[in-house]
Design a protein around this motif. Structure first.
Motif, PDB file in Angstrom:
ATOM      1  N   THR A  55     -26.495  -1.617 -16.978  1.00 61.34           N
ATOM      2  CA  THR A  55     -26.248  -2.951 -16.985  1.00 61.34           C
ATOM      3  C   THR A  55     -26.318  -3.205 -15.718  1.00 61.34           C
ATOM      4  O   THR A  55     -26.713  -2.594 -14.302  1.00 61.34           O
ATOM      5  N   GLY A  58     -22.021  -4.814 -14.679  1.00 60.04           N
ATOM      6  CA  GLY A  58     -20.802  -4.164 -14.072  1.00 60.04           C
ATOM      7  C   GLY A  58     -19.855  -4.264 -13.149  1.00 60.04           C
ATOM      8  O   GLY A  58     -19.976  -5.789 -12.570  1.00 60.04           O
ATOM      9  N   CYS A  81     -26.342  -1.447 -12.525  1.00 58.99           N
ATOM     10  CA  CYS A  81     -25.893   0.365 -11.983  1.00 58.99           C
ATOM     11  C   CYS A  81     -26.817   0.741 -12.808  1.00 58.99           C
ATOM     12  O   CYS A  81     -27.526  -0.145 -14.163  1.00 58.99           O
ATOM     13  N   PHE A 207     -18.547   0.592 -16.041  1.00 60.22           N
ATOM     14  CA  PHE A 207     -19.624   0.441 -16.765  1.00 60.22           C
ATOM     15  C   PHE A 207     -20.180   0.178 -17.898  1.00 60.22           C
ATOM     16  O   PHE A 207     -19.777   1.329 -17.948  1.00 60.22           O
TER      17      PHE A 207
END
Length: 213
Positions: A55, A58, A81, A207
């Motif tokens: 992602t 996050g 992340c 996340f």
């Protein structure tokens, strides 16, 4: 000098010199095709079995408030992340200037006086989730140990905590919390405001990971 045996064999098995270029070309083509097929197979298997989730939106929240004083808290919604389900490797990157405070002046002091974001623009974490089991996550919420290196304000320290995963449709939602002490990362708090800021800062991460394409 060629031996009598070699001369005898050459007479018995004549070599077709015209066929040599054809045989050599065929061998070269075969080797080339083998390399192409091997590369294609590796690429296909990598795509098929890739288990990386990621992602770029996050969330990290931190709070260092003290009772009876103004809230000291901020949020960053642009954190990157990437998590590899096959190995448990996880990496997080946050731009320090993306943290938002309720009070603009507090945000200014955070960037200029405490975290020195011009000098140290990024905070990162690189670590591993121990014994990640996708089957446990698919069956419901599952929690695992995670340990790694947190780099903040130019200082790197080991961090160990728990991380929880929940499957939400195609997404894998990861959450965790831990505490850090500013002093451990050479973040100096002026004595005039020291009593208004907690000694340990609570950090929460979330996340919504999607399959990397």
């Amino acid at each position: 000098m060629k031996s009598p045996l070699t001369k005898s064999l050459r007479k018995q098995i004549p070599i077709n010199k015209k066929a040599i270029p054809y045989m050599t070309a065929n061998k070269s083509n075969f080797t080339y095709m083998k390399k192409i097929l091997l590369f294609t197979g590796l690429l296909f298997s990598t795509c098929l079995f890739s288990q990386k989730m990621m992602t770029r939106s996050g969330e990290i929240k931190f709070e260092a408030s003290m009772p009876a004083f103004e809230e000291v808290a901020a949020k960053n919604n642009t954190v990157s992340c990437i998590f590899d389900k096959s190995t448990g490797d996880i990496a997080v990157l946050a731009l320090v200037k993306a943290f938002r405070f309720k009070v603009p002046l507090m945000e200014e002091h955070f960037n200029e006086n405490y975290i020195e974001s011009d000098k140290f623009p990024k905070a990162t974490f690189k670590g591993k989730v121990t014994n990640f089991d996708a089957a446990k996550v698919a069956a419901g919420k599952a929690t695992f140990d995670v340990e790694g290196d947190l780099t903040l304000h130019g200082v790197t320290k080991k961090v160990k905590t728990k991380i929880t995963f929940v499957q939400s449709g195609e997404k894998l939602v990861a959450t965790c919390s831990f505490k850090v002490k500013p002093a451990d990362y050479n973040i100096k708090i002026p004595s005039v405001v020291k009593s208004k800021i907690a000694e340990s800062v609570e950090i929460d991460l979330k996340f919504d990971l999607e399959k990397k394409v």
